[in-house]
Design an enzyme around this catalytic site. Structure first.
Site, PDB file in Angstrom:
ATOM      1  N   LYS A  56       1.110  -0.742   0.010  1.00  0.00           N
ATOM      2  CA  LYS A  56      -0.458  -0.178  -0.138  1.00  0.00           C
ATOM      3  C   LYS A  56       1.017   1.757   0.185  1.00  0.00           C
ATOM      4  CE  LYS A  56      -4.050   2.067   2.446  1.00  0.00           C
ATOM      5  NZ  LYS A  56      -4.877   1.791   4.085  1.00  0.00           N
ATOM      6  N   SER A  91      -9.658   1.632   2.852  1.00  0.00           N
ATOM      7  CA  SER A  91      -8.500   2.478   2.105  1.00  0.00           C
ATOM      8  C   SER A  91      -7.901   1.613   1.037  1.00  0.00           C
ATOM      9  CB  SER A  91      -8.352   3.846   2.922  1.00  0.00           C
ATOM     10  OG  SER A  91      -7.474   3.211   3.938  1.00  0.00           O
ATOM     11  N   SER A 125      -9.808  -0.846   6.826  1.00  0.00           N
ATOM     12  CA  SER A 125      -9.669  -0.761   5.680  1.00  0.00           C
ATOM     13  C   SER A 125      -8.792  -1.665   4.435  1.00  0.00           C
ATOM     14  CB  SER A 125      -8.672   0.710   5.065  1.00  0.00           C
ATOM     15  OG  SER A 125      -9.396   1.639   5.393  1.00  0.00           O
TER      16      SER A 125
END
Lengths: 495, 94, 479
Positions: C77, C152, C176
């Site tokens: 990420k 996210s 997330s």
């Protein structure tokens, strides 16, 4: 004009004497090249996390114990949020709700006990250097993250004198405890002054102003005197005091309000989620208490009671820890407290005025001072010569350490040969050359020149002996060893 | 409780953010919706005491050992402006 | 051997047996990333991926003992630092930010032999549940381009589901990892708070953030977590207890397990329209020898306000460091300090981030602190206590991961609160700190996946893995 009372509270920041910073392992060091003692944590890089330094906590607790504080069972770190370029994370890690130490205080000479509110641990900010419009401001984070203990007093102080006395005593305690060096010229100790005035006897506190970052006691004194006068004049002329932060300009001898924004006091403190709560066991506190060394008062007592020094001398010797340490190092070489004290009080301290340093060995090493004292004691040097020798040795030592003094007239002596008092005495022909044979001659001469005096020897032997010793000493111009002379004279007189 | 323009401006100041008048109006709308949701907290019955993080003992803290820092060049690598090995900002007037 | 849809464990085995080279595998993934460029899952492919794969091939050829994840290509990420690579947090503000050090998790994975292919799209600073808040455009669902990937960690989940890598790292502050895993039909775990070091994870809300893997199988999840978990001297909050080998201890098991469900979620589940699926799971679990018991958590509906109060408070402080002084971009033409801060931050941050910074300042600011921040802290403590009791009486709590399958792009962007409500089922685990996993459990009306969320007691990840393995191996929808 009405009578006014001045109400002062102090906030003192002292850098804690650790090896590494409070939340990272960068060096805690003054004077490094810009941004060399920096890492992700103290520059506030994304993703970096603080890890608390044990010693910084222990030293703050130690300071608290030395100042009579209570130590909290738990201590919490909080974030104080505001934007400023010296604050890399836009928050300072500090303590609000659960500081390490509460209460305590310092007794002033007039008997007043000036109370502390608390001592907490926080991180220092970086250093800003303001250049000019073209270059702007330069930001160096070396100082960012250096552990600071903030010592907050109650508003118990009522004059510049009291404030300076309080600060002097506080500084002495911190230095003696070994927790802080308090080098004011390096920003190692800074003081904020909160001041208000009120009509004498009134219970209503006046509006206070805050003066920030006063970094010498002289500045504290001047700033307090100025601000008290300003506030009183303001009130006398029918004005009102505005609560504000002011900046002291030492060159102009005035303080000015600092630019501030409406929200500037809303720091939005909250517990820092990156740091755990510290649980402080009572056993840990007692362990720390054991590490507190003898402080100034304790040493003074020993100097008076055990070493027989006058109160005044003991006070002078213990005012500064580095002087007291030097004195005690000398004592370890030879236990002659009075002689050492005399030399330090007169000759060494006189030089210290001209050559300020926190290391007296930059002026004369303990070994050399003791050598001189020993030569005097053994009568191997005359008093006047010993003073001259001290001058030679200290001059050589000072020029050897020229770089340690801020004195442009000094040029460094780069030689590496050891400075040896005894050798220098020899080289300068200062040592007594009064041999045993010469002493025998002197004794004979004294007896021969004053033959009548010895007749009273049986009645008043001491008086007669003293008379002849005096003659021998005079004859030898003070070079003879009186004990030796006495021995020889006694033998002759009892023949 | 409805939020006012003045309140939005106060928060913007604390946030070091600026908004156009249109943005402020839009913000008020969104913010009031959010506050309505967040205000449910007020009905919570909780014991009024401080809540702190998990704790650890003094002995578990980091030992005071200095370790090498980063190279200055690396520290300044992403600086939008630098000068004399320092981060550089417009002249700060105190 | 076919390279399609391999798990990390299969890859390690195949590379060891020289079924194919790591270089070939990396090329396969890079082609897949290229082919699926319209998903916008990957923000950047690192230019040294193939070179690093070749090094792995050399290592394998040398016959040395190989590390646990040798040659496994992964994606991280965009908020997890890897020295020398850009880490932008999908923000314009950090567009060119080159990480100056490597995060602990990435270092652990590199030591275990992974090849990092690139960085995954996300909601800016991990604030969002749809990946539409990325400054670089939304990431699209792995199975439907019109729908969101979730957020996210949307890019990470899509990268795994679309076979652009073996597994990916995500971070989970309020769902997330789990929510995008659910939306894309993969496995995502949020470990116990502080189980994985946060050093080098760009902080959103420090007391909620956890890094975790998004994987194609429960086995991979267990293996990867065993590697990345553990105490880190650079993260004071990280747990010091030793980490079990979740993979070695993995044993699919449900019989005898005490499964809890929350009374307060019944109405919510009914609203999802998928009550039959979750009811079916309850019945099935009982048929497999588990007992299901209902618990009441009256303050469950305070999860969202608590979450949004506390995370925004922490975020507003965490994001202060992005100021245009040290590493974030600086607005042009600024002539004084105020302009520097205001312009840089106003240009740098996106709208959702600004909203949360503002909200955070509201709940912390003088006059509101006690009513909001402090209250939320107390509610959080209350919830922690309640769940401590619940986990004395059951092994796991199950609930849906989301309200349903992935929604359409743009359908919720106009109303922040509607978007926040999407987190209804996931914020709980972050508030109480407990580990939670999301595994695929069926399909919605559109044919898109739904997720089952399982929460266990603190540090009981093994229970989650064991439950999940049995569930995936044995549960067949509608059976």
């Amino acid at each position: 004009m009405k009578d006014y009372e001045i109400v002062i509270g102090l906030e003192i920041h002292a850098e804690v004497n650790t090896n590494s910073k409070v939340f990272c392992s960068c060096k805690n060091e003054f004077g490094s090249a810009p941004n060399t003692n920096c890492c992700p944590v103290c520059v506030g890089l994304p993703g970096a996390l603080p890890v608390l330094n044990k010693k910084a906590v222990e030293y703050t607790i130690k300071a608290g114990l030395a100042l009579g504080c209570e130590i909290n069972d738990i201590a919490v770190f909080e974030r104080k949020n505001y934007f400023y370029p010296d604050l890399s994370k836009a928050y300072q890690i500090s303590q609000l709700v659960k500081p390490l130490c509460l209460g305590g205080g310092i007794e002033l000479d007039n008997g007043k006990f000036a109370r502390l509110n608390r001592i907490h641990l926080e991180e220092d900010a970086g250093k800003l250097t303001h250049k000019n419009q073209t270059i702007g401001t330069l930001v160096d984070y070396n100082r960012g993250g250096i552990p600071l203990m903030e010592i907050v007093t109650e508003p118990d102080i009522s004059s510049a004198d009291e404030a300076v006395e309080f600060l002097t005593k506080l500084r002495r305690t911190l230095i003696y405890s070994g927790v802080a060096n308090c080098r004011m010229e390096q920003g190692g100790m800074r003081c904020d002054v909160n001041l208000s005035v009120k009509e004498k006897g009134s219970n209503v506190l006046g509006t206070r102003t805050e003066m920030k970052n006063l970094n010498s006691f002289k500045m504290v004194r001047r700033a307090i005197e100025y601000e008290a006068k300003r506030q009183i004049e303001e009130l006398e002329s029918g004005g009102k005091i505005v609560q504000q932060t002011r900046k002291w300009d030492d060159n102009k001898g005035k303080s000015f309000p600092m630019r501030s924004k409406e929200n500037s006091n809303d720091y939005r403190y909250f517990p820092d989620p990156d740091l755990l709560t510290i649980e402080i066991d009572r056993e840990d506190v007692e362990e720390i208490r054991k590490t507190i060394p003898l402080l100034a008062e304790g040493r003074k007592k020993i100097y008076v009671e055990q070493y027989g020094l006058p109160e005044y001398d003991a006070k002078i010797l213990t005012n500064d820890k580095f002087i007291s340490d030097y004195f005690e190092n000398c004592l370890k070489i030879a236990h002659m407290p009075k002689q050492i004290s005399n030399w330090i009080m007169t000759d060494v301290l006189k030089l210290l005025k001209d050559y300020p340093t926190e290391d007296l060995t930059n002026i004369i090493s303990e070994k050399n001072l003791m050598e001189i004292i020993s030569l005097v004691e053994k009568r191997e040097i005359t008093r006047p010569n010993s003073k001259a020798l001290f001058e030679i040795v200290s001059t050589a030592t000072i020029s050897r350490n020229a770089d340690k003094f801020e004195n442009e007239d000094l040029t460094k002596d780069e030689s590496t040969e050891e400075i040896n008092a005894k050798k220098l005495a020899e080289q300068n022909g200062m040592l007594n050359s009064f041999s045993h044979e010469e002493l025998v001659t002197a004794v004979e001469n004294a007896l021969a020149n004053f033959p009548n005096a010895r007749k009273d020897y049986n009645e008043t032997p001491d008086k007669v002996l003293r008379f002849y010793i005096g003659k021998v000493m005079a004859f030898s111009k003070g070079l003879a060893n009186p004990q030796e002379a006495e021995k020889l004279l006694k033998a002759e007189l009892e023949k | 409780m409805e939020i006012t323009i003045k309140e939005v401006e106060r928060l913007a100041d604390l946030s070091a953010l600026k908004f156009s008048d249109d943005e402020k109006q839009k913000f008020i709308g969104d913010f009031n919706n959010i506050l309505e949701m967040v205000n449910q907290l007020q009905k919570a019955e909780v014991s009024a005491q401080n809540v702190f993080n998990r704790s650890h003992k003094l002995s578990e803290l980091r030992e005071d050992i200095a370790k090498p820092s980063f190279d200055t060049e690396l520290i300044l690598e992403n600086a939008p402006k630098q000068r004399r090995n320092c981060f550089n900002v417009p002249l700060v007037v105190e | 051997m076919e390279m399609k849809n391999l798990t990390a464990i299969q890859i390690v085995e195949a590379l060891k047996n020289k079924e194919f080279t790591c270089e070939a595998l990396v090329k396969y993934y890079l082609e897949n990333i290229e082919k699926n460029a319209q998903k916008n899952a990957v923000l950047e492919v690192f230019d040294d991926a193939i070179e690093n794969a070749k090094k792995i091939d050399e290592l394998i050829a040398s016959g040395q003992e190989l590390p646990a994840l040798c040659g496994v290509p992964i994606i991280i990420k965009d908020n997890i630092l890897y020295k020398g690579k850009i880490s932008s947090c999908a923000s314009k503000f950090l567009k060119g930010y080159k990480a100056q050090y490597t995060s602990t998790v990435v270092q652990k994975l590199l030591d275990a032999g992974v090849v990092i292919l690139g960085r995954a799209n996300m909601d800016e600073f991990a604030m969002g549940g749809s990946c539409e808040n990325s400054a670089f455009g939304p990431c699209k669902n792995a199975l439907d381009d019109r729908r969101v990937s979730g957020g996210s960690s949307g890019g990470s989940a899509v990268a795994v589901a679309s076979d652009m890598c073996a597994f990916a790292l995500g971070s989970d502050t309020g769902g997330s990892i789990r929510q995008p895993a659910s939306f894309n039909g993969v496995v995502g775990i949020k470990p116990t708070y502080a189980r994985v070091s946060r050093y080098g994870l760009v902080a959103y809300a420090s007391s909620f953030d956890q890094i975790g893997p998004i994987t194609k199988s429960v086995e991979d999840s267990a293996l990867v977590l065993s590697i990345i978990a553990g105490h880190d001297e650079k993260d004071e909050t990280s747990l010091s207890s030793s980490v079990p080998n979740y993979f070695k201890n993995l044993e699919g098991k449900i019989a005898g397990l005490k499964v809890g469900v929350l009374k307060e979620t019944n109405d919510l589940i009914a609203k999802t329209g998928y009550a039959h699926i979750y009811d079916g799971i309850r019945t099935w679990l009982e048929s497999q020898g588990a007992s299901v018991q209902e618990f009441s958590v009256p303050s469950f509906d305070l999860c969202l306000p608590t979450y949004y109060t506390l995370t925004t408070a922490e975020a507003t402080s965490n994001l202060g460091r992005f100021d245009g002084v040290k590493y974030t971009s600086r607005a042009e033409g600024v002539t004084n300090l105020d302009e520097l801060y205001l312009n840089s931050r106003s240009e740098g941050f996106g709208n959702e981030v600004k909203r949360r910074i503002m909200l955070g300042n509201f709940v912390l600011s003088s006059g509101y602190y006690d009513a909001y921040y402090m209250k939320a802290m107390q509610v959080r403590q209350g919830l922690k206590n309640e769940f401590k009791t619940i986990f004395q009486n059951c092994d796991v709590v199950i609930l849906p991961t989301t309200f349903g399958e992935a929604f359409e792009i743009g359908s919720k962007t106009n109303n922040p609160v509607e978007m926040y409500v999407e987190d209804m089922f996931t914020t709980l685990a972050n508030i109480i700190g407990n580990p939670a996993i999301s595994i695929p459990c069926g399909k919605g009306k559109t044919g898109l996946p739904l997720g089952l969320q399982i929460i266990a007691d603190n540090e009981q990840e093994q229970t989650l893995f064991n439950f999940s393995k049995y569930f995936i191996d044995n549960f067949k929808e509608g059976k």
